[in-house]
Design an enzyme around this catalytic site. Sequence first.
Site, PDB file in Angstrom:
ATOM      1  N   GLY A 124       5.250  -6.462   1.815  1.00  0.00           N
ATOM      2  CA  GLY A 124       4.261  -6.575   0.743  1.00  0.00           C
ATOM      3  C   GLY A 124       2.876  -6.277   1.286  1.00  0.00           C
ATOM      4  N   THR A 170      -1.202 -10.875   1.655  1.00  0.00           N
ATOM      5  CA  THR A 170      -0.084 -11.820   1.451  1.00  0.00           C
ATOM      6  C   THR A 170       0.620 -12.090   2.776  1.00  0.00           C
ATOM      7  OG1 THR A 170       0.230 -10.697  -0.662  1.00  0.00           O
ATOM      8  CG2 THR A 170       1.877 -12.319  -0.063  1.00  0.00           C
ATOM      9  N   GLU A 223       6.301  -6.480   7.048  1.00  0.00           N
ATOM     10  CA  GLU A 223       6.074  -5.051   6.775  1.00  0.00           C
ATOM     11  C   GLU A 223       4.967  -4.980   5.734  1.00  0.00           C
ATOM     12  OE1 GLU A 223       7.378  -2.622   8.326  1.00  0.00           O
ATOM     13  OE2 GLU A 223       8.864  -3.780   9.431  1.00  0.00           O
ATOM     14  N   CYS A 258       4.641   2.573   0.486  1.00  0.00           N
ATOM     15  CA  CYS A 258       3.778   2.178   1.601  1.00  0.00           C
ATOM     16  C   CYS A 258       3.585   3.328   2.588  1.00  0.00           C
ATOM     17  CB  CYS A 258       4.365   0.968   2.305  1.00  0.00           C
ATOM     18  SG  CYS A 258       6.076   1.229   2.784  1.00  0.00           S
ATOM     19  N   GLU A 302      11.973  -3.218  11.450  1.00  0.00           N
ATOM     20  CA  GLU A 302      13.234  -3.302  10.738  1.00  0.00           C
ATOM     21  C   GLU A 302      14.081  -2.104  11.149  1.00  0.00           C
ATOM     22  OE1 GLU A 302      11.777  -3.464   6.623  1.00  0.00           O
ATOM     23  OE2 GLU A 302      12.116  -5.625   6.681  1.00  0.00           O
TER      24      GLU A 302
HETATM   25  P1  NDP Z   1       2.415  -8.528  -2.594  1.00  0.00           P
HETATM   26  O1  NDP Z   1       2.012  -8.850  -1.213  1.00  0.00           O
HETATM   27  O2  NDP Z   1       1.520  -8.906  -3.702  1.00  0.00           O
HETATM   28  O3  NDP Z   1       3.813  -9.191  -2.949  1.00  0.00           O
HETATM   29  C1  NDP Z   1       4.988  -8.980  -2.193  1.00  0.00           C
HETATM   30  C2  NDP Z   1       5.967 -10.107  -2.466  1.00  0.00           C
HETATM   31  O4  NDP Z   1       5.435 -11.330  -1.951  1.00  0.00           O
HETATM   32  C3  NDP Z   1       6.223 -10.351  -3.937  1.00  0.00           C
HETATM   33  O5  NDP Z   1       7.566 -10.736  -4.107  1.00  0.00           O
HETATM   34  C4  NDP Z   1       5.265 -11.481  -4.231  1.00  0.00           C
HETATM   35  O6  NDP Z   1       5.627 -12.197  -5.374  1.00  0.00           O
HETATM   36  C5  NDP Z   1       5.404 -12.307  -2.973  1.00  0.00           C
HETATM   37  N1  NDP Z   1       4.305 -13.222  -2.700  1.00  0.00           N
HETATM   38  C6  NDP Z   1       3.023 -13.160  -3.134  1.00  0.00           C
HETATM   39  N2  NDP Z   1       2.295 -14.202  -2.651  1.00  0.00           N
HETATM   40  C7  NDP Z   1       3.150 -14.939  -1.885  1.00  0.00           C
HETATM   41  C8  NDP Z   1       3.008 -16.140  -1.096  1.00  0.00           C
HETATM   42  N3  NDP Z   1       1.848 -16.778  -0.991  1.00  0.00           N
HETATM   43  N4  NDP Z   1       4.092 -16.598  -0.445  1.00  0.00           N
HETATM   44  C9  NDP Z   1       5.276 -15.951  -0.524  1.00  0.00           C
HETATM   45  N5  NDP Z   1       5.470 -14.830  -1.254  1.00  0.00           N
HETATM   46  C10 NDP Z   1       4.427 -14.317  -1.913  1.00  0.00           C
HETATM   47  O7  NDP Z   1       2.732  -6.983  -2.584  1.00  0.00           O
HETATM   48  P2  NDP Z   1       3.093  -6.062  -3.815  1.00  0.00           P
HETATM   49  O8  NDP Z   1       4.315  -6.577  -4.503  1.00  0.00           O
HETATM   50  O9  NDP Z   1       1.837  -5.844  -4.600  1.00  0.00           O
HETATM   51  O10 NDP Z   1       3.537  -4.707  -3.067  1.00  0.00           O
HETATM   52  C11 NDP Z   1       2.626  -3.751  -2.669  1.00  0.00           C
HETATM   53  C12 NDP Z   1       2.286  -3.899  -1.213  1.00  0.00           C
HETATM   54  O11 NDP Z   1       3.468  -3.843  -0.416  1.00  0.00           O
HETATM   55  C13 NDP Z   1       1.414  -2.781  -0.693  1.00  0.00           C
HETATM   56  O12 NDP Z   1       0.385  -3.306   0.099  1.00  0.00           O
HETATM   57  C14 NDP Z   1       2.359  -1.953   0.154  1.00  0.00           C
HETATM   58  O13 NDP Z   1       1.730  -1.229   1.163  1.00  0.00           O
HETATM   59  C15 NDP Z   1       3.266  -2.996   0.703  1.00  0.00           C
HETATM   60  N6  NDP Z   1       4.519  -2.395   1.132  1.00  0.00           N
HETATM   61  C16 NDP Z   1       4.795  -2.297   2.480  1.00  0.00           C
HETATM   62  C17 NDP Z   1       5.945  -1.685   2.916  1.00  0.00           C
HETATM   63  C18 NDP Z   1       6.283  -1.601   4.372  1.00  0.00           C
HETATM   64  O14 NDP Z   1       7.440  -1.322   4.691  1.00  0.00           O
HETATM   65  N7  NDP Z   1       5.360  -1.815   5.289  1.00  0.00           N
HETATM   66  C19 NDP Z   1       6.890  -1.087   1.960  1.00  0.00           C
HETATM   67  C20 NDP Z   1       6.519  -1.261   0.590  1.00  0.00           C
HETATM   68  C21 NDP Z   1       5.362  -1.889   0.201  1.00  0.00           C
HETATM   69  P3  NDP Z   1       4.975 -11.778  -6.803  1.00  0.00           P
HETATM   70  O15 NDP Z   1       5.279 -10.367  -7.047  1.00  0.00           O
HETATM   71  O16 NDP Z   1       5.674 -12.678  -7.705  1.00  0.00           O
HETATM   72  O17 NDP Z   1       3.499 -12.065  -6.664  1.00  0.00           O
END
Ligand code: NDP
Length: 480
Positions: A226, A230, A248, A282, A461
């Site tokens: 994510g 976060t 990641e 990403c 990963e």
């Molecule tokens: P977020 O960080 O907002 O959310 C990712 C996940 O974490 C969601 O399931 C979210 O739930 C959950 N989450 C949010 N806050 C918390 C918390 N405090 N504790 C535990 N879980 C939490 O990312 P996005 O969903 O907006 O995805 C986009 C981001 O992901 C971009 O920055 C992108 O670059 C990154 N990404 C990275 C990849 C990699 O392999 N490096 C691949 C794909 C994406 P909820 O949705 O319910 O808020």
Amino acid sequence: MQTLANFIQGRYQEPVGGAYLDNVEPATGQVYGRIPDSDARDLELAVAAAEAALPAWKAMSIEARAKILYTIAEGIELRLDELAFAESVDNGKPVSLARSLDIPRAASNFRFFAQAITQYASEAHSMGEDGVNYTLRDPIGIVGCISPWNLPLYLFTWKIAPALAAGNCVIAKPSEVTPATAALLGEICTDAGLPAGVLAIVHGVGGRIGRALVEHPKVKAISFTGGTATGAEIARVAAPAFKKLSLELGGKNPTLVFADCAYEKTLDGVLRAAFANQGQICLCGSRIFVERPLYERFKADFVARAAARRLGDPLETATEHGALVSEAHLAKVLSYVELAKAEGGRVLTGGERVRPEGRCAEGYFLPPTVIEGLPFDCRVNQEEIFGPVATLMPFDSEEEVLGMANSVRYGLAASVWTENLSRAHRVAKRLEAGVVWLNCWLLRDLRTPFGGVKDSGVGREGGFEALRFFTEAKNVCIKY
Ligand code: NDP
């Protein structure tokens, strides 16, 4: 109106608190379902079920475990059309992309780790005449997997499959924005013979159920994909409990185009890297550096091709460019277009929300957007936008482009386009990124380490790296 349920103890269950969240179809802007707004009480049920299931799952032969994972892969393939449709409705991505990329990859994730676990060996260290050491790699126990909305089932299964293969019980939380295919996965796993309790899928918001999962003392490892903010918050919560963490995170990936590239192939590849999945991957290359002698020609062709991408209803098979995932995300991406103008950028194509005719008029559509004239160190070129916005910048030397490419806080991926073999390897070596593609983009071999450097994450990963993450090493030393 579709109502999803949590998948706990092999059954679909309503959230204990009875609270639900709306689920919106990005292509229409309409609420089309509701999902559980789970909390710590739902998590307790999942943890209890996982504790009960763990001893038998850990003790199951590798062959038997692998067989179940193969059957899950087949189950995903059998339901390809249904899953691709659900992914497209839920996320806004073209159904053709879900059909060709997301869902097949989810099946591959299970098939790959079903096979990998049968090939996974641990080490022995001989001490000559004195003795020998061997290393056991046991499952961790109960682990948490948290995934984002951009490649929903693809990234969800990329975590779950190795965790299960290694013998862990998994509690997984998909993004609240894209829960649909994750919800279907429970049924597929049950049909494949996965014992009840081994996998729980809990829905809800990150700040509540996600946080509870990270905090739970019986959840011993967290694999998270994510955003970087976060990831930092998760690390802050998990580190004092000494949990294993795989993070990641975000990216701001450079694409380096040299004047000696294979032109047509490069144009196609760079376009795909910039705009696949509406730029919401990403790994997307959103900063495009072009060697000056080629700059004007490349710019003209790139802008023409970006403008020609077929935008429209994601459910139409001819659509190449669908909707962004949410209204809030569209607003964020558009705010960066405004910032680009304020920072002196010129929008060459796109840049404004469009409203297709018909059922998608209220959808969250932004066409491929190309901007030039920005310095490499302005905010638009330093911060992750995560949408269909790419910037073009000319460069004069290898040294200069490496400096600009490496100037960001992120270091996830990069692509380099040149027919000069020595330069390709030289530049790849010096790029600060966990993944570098030469004359290609997103060509994936699931055995390779995947992850980022700098603020793009911690850990890798893929392949045996994932199996190492989801196991604890124990060394046993024998004196002869
Ligand atoms: P977020 O960080 O907002 O959310 C990712 C996940 O974490 C969601 O399931 C979210 O739930 C959950 N989450 C949010 N806050 C918390 C918390 N405090 N504790 C535990 N879980 C939490 O990312 P996005 O969903 O907006 O995805 C986009 C981001 O992901 C971009 O920055 C992108 O670059 C990154 N990404 C990275 C990849 C990699 O392999 N490096 C691949 C794909 C994406 P909820 O949705 O319910 O808020």
